[in-house]
Enzyme design. Structure first.
Site, mmCIF file in Angstrom:
data_model
loop_
_atom_site.group_PDB
_atom_site.id
_atom_site.type_symbol
_atom_site.label_atom_id
_atom_site.label_comp_id
_atom_site.label_asym_id
_atom_site.label_seq_id
_atom_site.Cartn_x
_atom_site.Cartn_y
_atom_site.Cartn_z
ATOM 1 N N LYS A 1 26.492 -24.448 -12.172
ATOM 2 C CA LYS A 1 26.797 -25.787 -11.649
ATOM 3 C C LYS A 1 27.379 -26.657 -12.775
ATOM 4 O O LYS A 1 28.304 -27.439 -12.543
ATOM 5 C CB LYS A 1 25.537 -26.451 -11.071
ATOM 6 C CG LYS A 1 25.005 -25.828 -9.792
ATOM 7 C CD LYS A 1 25.964 -25.901 -8.611
ATOM 8 C CE LYS A 1 26.153 -27.296 -8.051
ATOM 9 N NZ LYS A 1 26.972 -27.285 -6.812
ATOM 10 N N THR B 1 23.923 -31.172 -9.259
ATOM 11 C CA THR B 1 22.473 -31.208 -9.359
ATOM 12 C C THR B 1 22.005 -31.828 -10.673
ATOM 13 O O THR B 1 22.731 -31.761 -11.679
ATOM 14 C CB THR B 1 21.941 -29.761 -9.261
ATOM 15 O OG1 THR B 1 20.574 -29.730 -9.626
ATOM 16 C CG2 THR B 1 22.695 -28.805 -10.190
ATOM 17 N N ASP B 2 20.790 -32.352 -10.660
ATOM 18 C CA ASP B 2 20.215 -32.863 -11.912
ATOM 19 C C ASP B 2 19.841 -31.715 -12.863
ATOM 20 O O ASP B 2 19.578 -31.938 -14.041
ATOM 21 C CB ASP B 2 18.990 -33.742 -11.630
ATOM 22 C CG ASP B 2 17.861 -33.032 -10.893
ATOM 23 O OD1 ASP B 2 18.037 -31.862 -10.493
ATOM 24 O OD2 ASP B 2 16.791 -33.646 -10.712
ATOM 25 N N GLU B 3 19.829 -30.470 -12.337
ATOM 26 C CA GLU B 3 19.410 -29.339 -13.183
ATOM 27 C C GLU B 3 20.372 -29.082 -14.334
ATOM 28 O O GLU B 3 20.016 -28.410 -15.298
ATOM 29 C CB GLU B 3 19.229 -28.070 -12.338
ATOM 30 C CG GLU B 3 18.203 -28.250 -11.258
ATOM 31 C CD GLU B 3 17.559 -26.954 -10.793
ATOM 32 O OE1 GLU B 3 17.830 -25.900 -11.366
ATOM 33 O OE2 GLU B 3 16.759 -27.024 -9.834
ATOM 34 N N TYR C 1 21.810 -20.476 -12.410
ATOM 35 C CA TYR C 1 22.231 -21.440 -11.380
ATOM 36 C C TYR C 1 22.724 -22.724 -12.023
ATOM 37 O O TYR C 1 23.853 -23.175 -11.773
ATOM 38 C CB TYR C 1 21.073 -21.743 -10.412
ATOM 39 C CG TYR C 1 21.303 -23.000 -9.594
ATOM 40 C CD1 TYR C 1 22.283 -23.044 -8.607
ATOM 41 C CD2 TYR C 1 20.558 -24.167 -9.831
ATOM 42 C CE1 TYR C 1 22.517 -24.208 -7.873
ATOM 43 C CE2 TYR C 1 20.777 -25.331 -9.110
ATOM 44 C CZ TYR C 1 21.760 -25.348 -8.130
ATOM 45 O OH TYR C 1 21.999 -26.500 -7.415
HETATM 46 P P1 NAD Z 1 22.322 -23.967 0.759
HETATM 47 O O1 NAD Z 1 22.092 -22.726 -0.022
HETATM 48 O O2 NAD Z 1 21.361 -24.368 1.814
HETATM 49 O O3 NAD Z 1 23.757 -23.907 1.451
HETATM 50 C C1 NAD Z 1 24.896 -23.424 0.804
HETATM 51 C C2 NAD Z 1 25.995 -23.239 1.844
HETATM 52 O O4 NAD Z 1 27.173 -22.792 1.149
HETATM 53 C C3 NAD Z 1 25.674 -22.179 2.891
HETATM 54 O O5 NAD Z 1 26.056 -22.628 4.172
HETATM 55 C C4 NAD Z 1 26.514 -20.976 2.467
HETATM 56 O O6 NAD Z 1 26.883 -20.148 3.551
HETATM 57 C C5 NAD Z 1 27.707 -21.665 1.853
HETATM 58 N N1 NAD Z 1 28.401 -20.819 0.862
HETATM 59 C C6 NAD Z 1 27.846 -20.089 -0.139
HETATM 60 N N2 NAD Z 1 28.793 -19.420 -0.815
HETATM 61 C C7 NAD Z 1 29.976 -19.756 -0.238
HETATM 62 C C8 NAD Z 1 31.330 -19.413 -0.504
HETATM 63 N N3 NAD Z 1 31.659 -18.569 -1.497
HETATM 64 N N4 NAD Z 1 32.307 -19.936 0.267
HETATM 65 C C9 NAD Z 1 31.994 -20.777 1.297
HETATM 66 N N5 NAD Z 1 30.731 -21.122 1.596
HETATM 67 C C10 NAD Z 1 29.738 -20.638 0.829
HETATM 68 O O7 NAD Z 1 22.489 -25.114 -0.341
HETATM 69 P P2 NAD Z 1 22.037 -26.639 -0.291
HETATM 70 O O8 NAD Z 1 20.642 -26.754 -0.727
HETATM 71 O O9 NAD Z 1 22.488 -27.220 0.983
HETATM 72 O O10 NAD Z 1 22.943 -27.232 -1.479
HETATM 73 C C11 NAD Z 1 24.255 -27.703 -1.228
HETATM 74 C C12 NAD Z 1 24.848 -28.208 -2.529
HETATM 75 O O11 NAD Z 1 24.055 -29.259 -3.055
HETATM 76 C C13 NAD Z 1 24.930 -27.149 -3.622
HETATM 77 O O12 NAD Z 1 26.137 -27.321 -4.305
HETATM 78 C C14 NAD Z 1 23.756 -27.471 -4.532
HETATM 79 O O13 NAD Z 1 24.021 -27.088 -5.858
HETATM 80 C C15 NAD Z 1 23.677 -28.973 -4.400
HETATM 81 N N6 NAD Z 1 22.347 -29.579 -4.590
HETATM 82 C C16 NAD Z 1 21.277 -29.114 -3.873
HETATM 83 C C17 NAD Z 1 20.046 -29.752 -4.022
HETATM 84 C C18 NAD Z 1 18.851 -29.305 -3.236
HETATM 85 O O14 NAD Z 1 17.745 -29.808 -3.474
HETATM 86 N N7 NAD Z 1 18.964 -28.394 -2.288
HETATM 87 C C19 NAD Z 1 19.928 -30.834 -4.896
HETATM 88 C C20 NAD Z 1 21.044 -31.253 -5.613
HETATM 89 C C21 NAD Z 1 22.259 -30.632 -5.442
HETATM 90 O O1 DAU Z 2 16.852 -30.419 -8.739
HETATM 91 C C1 DAU Z 2 17.807 -30.067 -7.788
HETATM 92 C C2 DAU Z 2 17.666 -28.609 -7.420
HETATM 93 O O2 DAU Z 2 16.500 -28.502 -6.606
HETATM 94 C C3 DAU Z 2 18.877 -28.039 -6.693
HETATM 95 O O3 DAU Z 2 19.979 -28.075 -7.547
HETATM 96 C C4 DAU Z 2 18.619 -26.598 -6.232
HETATM 97 O O4 DAU Z 2 19.714 -26.126 -5.468
HETATM 98 C C5 DAU Z 2 17.366 -26.591 -5.378
HETATM 99 O O5 DAU Z 2 17.049 -25.268 -4.986
HETATM 100 C C6 DAU Z 2 16.194 -27.207 -6.141
HETATM 101 O O6 DAU Z 2 15.838 -26.357 -7.261
HETATM 102 P P1 DAU Z 2 14.302 -26.108 -7.667
HETATM 103 O O7 DAU Z 2 14.220 -24.876 -8.469
HETATM 104 O O8 DAU Z 2 13.712 -27.354 -8.256
HETATM 105 O O9 DAU Z 2 13.671 -25.912 -6.199
HETATM 106 P P2 DAU Z 2 12.586 -24.885 -5.627
HETATM 107 O O10 DAU Z 2 12.239 -25.353 -4.266
HETATM 108 O O11 DAU Z 2 13.010 -23.476 -5.811
HETATM 109 O O12 DAU Z 2 11.339 -25.137 -6.598
HETATM 110 C C7 DAU Z 2 10.754 -26.434 -6.719
HETATM 111 C C8 DAU Z 2 9.627 -26.323 -7.739
HETATM 112 O O13 DAU Z 2 8.573 -25.523 -7.171
HETATM 113 C C9 DAU Z 2 10.016 -25.629 -9.020
HETATM 114 O O14 DAU Z 2 9.327 -26.225 -10.095
HETATM 115 C C10 DAU Z 2 9.539 -24.195 -8.835
HETATM 116 C C11 DAU Z 2 8.323 -24.352 -7.951
HETATM 117 N N1 DAU Z 2 8.047 -23.273 -7.002
HETATM 118 C C12 DAU Z 2 9.060 -22.845 -6.200
HETATM 119 C C13 DAU Z 2 8.851 -21.841 -5.266
HETATM 120 C C14 DAU Z 2 9.969 -21.345 -4.389
HETATM 121 C C15 DAU Z 2 6.771 -22.742 -6.903
HETATM 122 O O15 DAU Z 2 5.842 -23.148 -7.629
HETATM 123 N N2 DAU Z 2 6.566 -21.760 -5.966
HETATM 124 C C16 DAU Z 2 7.548 -21.270 -5.161
HETATM 125 O O16 DAU Z 2 7.291 -20.346 -4.357
#
Ligand code: NAD
Ligand code: DAU
Length: 357
Positions: free
Chosen positions: A167, A138-140, A163
């Site tokens: 990562k 992630t970019d985080e 988190y």
């Molecule tokens: P998600 O939470 O939707 O899915 C995570 C999946 O991992 C689920 O299916 C869960 O059951 C499985 N999991 C969790 N713990 C586990 C374990 N111990 N063993 C096996 N499986 C396990 O997450 P996502 O949003 O699909 O993110 C996927 C990946 O991409 C993550 O590594 C996250 O850090 C990264 N990522 C997410 C975003 C985003 O915007 N969602 C952006 C950048 C990177």
């Molecule tokens: O940047 C990549 C990341 O994006 C991934 O690594 C994470 O797995 C993914 O969950 C996401 O993280 P964020 O914290 O950016 O996503 P989230 O949807 O939780 O929040 C997006 C923005 O909105 C953040 O600035 C917090 C804000 N927010 C979020 C929620 C859930 C609100 O203002 N209200 C809300 O209820």
């Protein structure tokens, strides 16, 4: 050395991006291999996301193994059973707010789990070079930006939440296995994804769901935090480009070059949902509710993704307007999916379809 016949271990394949990635893979004409989806099925994992894939390819090119990436015996057994030559590691605890309330699972899955996978890959591959461990990050990990500047691949890590710290630790481990053991690895750091199958705890699906239920729309702090948004399929195509052409040991930033303040995004979502539900334009905006800020809330994320564009020829293909439109339409057409995800009823589906076999 990507092979179209690859046997790919996709961890976390039942989650949001993982399941989109598996759908994406099976649409690629140059992918003729098989996918082993290895997932613990936490609250975020939902096999229903893959029911069409299971129907079409199940038991042939698509295999599911329920397991925890921290379970070294099980992970090693899966490597041996299928002859895995490529790993795409999505499995993680992914929600920042949950990491604030309970960091332990994040340390376990994101750090110990990645370490366990790396060890299994190192033992199973025993010095092979025709294999790849791709780690999805992630970019985080880069922390928070001021008003200008962008995250580059060589930006120093500065994670602020449990988190992002977990990562960051996993990224460092992956990189260390390349330098120390010569394990063929690549890493990608991507910005915020959105699209179908996104768990409704994250901003975009939560807002759509709350609008549907006429509930308040919680916006943290002043609503001016900025995120860069990328349609999930474009993340999948970037990962696929890395699997095919990425340089071993390299990191690639992936982003949408599409910065939005949260409040502007929520306002835009309100308009799209109102239009689709034939409500007055401002109908949902009155539900916007400023709430206490997230502790350690990063102010701005913005990605420079010139490297993957210039070196691997990747570019995003879905505009934000199109992506939001497709996303809102998907959620409004799949309200039962949301109900099942929220109620946990899909667990019965899993038991019926998998655990009984
Ligand atoms: P998600 O939470 O939707 O899915 C995570 C999946 O991992 C689920 O299916 C869960 O059951 C499985 N999991 C969790 N713990 C586990 C374990 N111990 N063993 C096996 N499986 C396990 O997450 P996502 O949003 O699909 O993110 C996927 C990946 O991409 C993550 O590594 C996250 O850090 C990264 N990522 C997410 C975003 C985003 O915007 N969602 C952006 C950048 C990177
Ligand atoms: O940047 C990549 C990341 O994006 C991934 O690594 C994470 O797995 C993914 O969950 C996401 O993280 P964020 O914290 O950016 O996503 P989230 O949807 O939780 O929040 C997006 C923005 O909105 C953040 O600035 C917090 C804000 N927010 C979020 C929620 C859930 C609100 O203002 N209200 C809300 O209820």
């Amino acid at each position: 050395m990507f092979s179209s016949q690859s046997t790919m271990l996709v961890t976390g394949g039942a989650g949001f991006i993982g399941s989109n990635f598996i759908h994406y893979l099976f649409r690629q004409p140059d992918f003729e291999g098989s996918v082993v989806n290895f997932d613990k099925l936490t609250y975020a994992g939902n096999l229903e996301n893959l029911s069409e894939i299971e129907e079409q390819y199940g038991g042939k090119r698509y295999l599911f193994e329920k397991g925890d990436i921290c379970d070294s015996e099980k992970v090693s057994a899966v490597f041996a059973k299928y002859g895995v030559d490529t790993v795409v590691n999505f499995a993680a605890e992914s929600h920042v707010d949950r990491s604030i309330h309970g960091p332990a699972e994040f340390i376990q899955t994101n750090i110990v789990g990645t370490f366990t996978l790396l060890e299994a890959a190192r033992a199973s591959w025993a010095g092979r070079k025709d294999v790849l461990f791709h780690h999805v990050s992630t970019d985080e990990v880069f922390g928070s930006l001021g008003e200008s500047d962008f995250f580059h691949e060589n930006t120093s890590y500065d994670p602020r939440s449990p988190y992002s710290a977990s990562k960051a630790a996993s990224d460092h481990l992956v990189s260390a296995y390349f330098h120390t053991y010569g394990l063929p690895v690549t890493i990608s750091n991507c910005s915020n994804n959105y699209g179908p199958y996104h768990f409704p705890e994250k901003l975009i699906p939560l807002m759509i769901l709350n609008m549907q239920e006429e509930k308040l729309l919680p916006v943290y702090g002043d609503g001016k935090n900025i995120r860069d948004w990328l349609f999930v399929e474009d993340h999948c195509s970037a990962i696929y480009a890395i699997l095919k052409k990425g340089q071993r040991g390299e990191t690639y930033n992936i982003g949408g070059e599409n910065e939005w303040t949260n409040i502007n995004l929520v306002n835009r979502l309100c308009e799209i949902v109102a239009e689709k539900k034939s409500k007055p334009k401002d109908h949902y905006k009155k539900l916007i509710n400023y709430v206490n800020d997230r502790p350690g809330h990063d102010r701005r994320y913005a990605i420079n993704c010139d490297k993957i564009k210039n070196e691997l020829g990747w570019k995003r293909s879905v505009t934000f307007e199109e992506g939001l439109d497709r996303t809102v339409s998907w959620y409004l057409a799949n309200l039962q999916w949301i109900d099942r995800v929220k109620s946990g009823a899909y667990r019965q589906w899993i038991e019926k379809n998998y655990e009984a076999r």
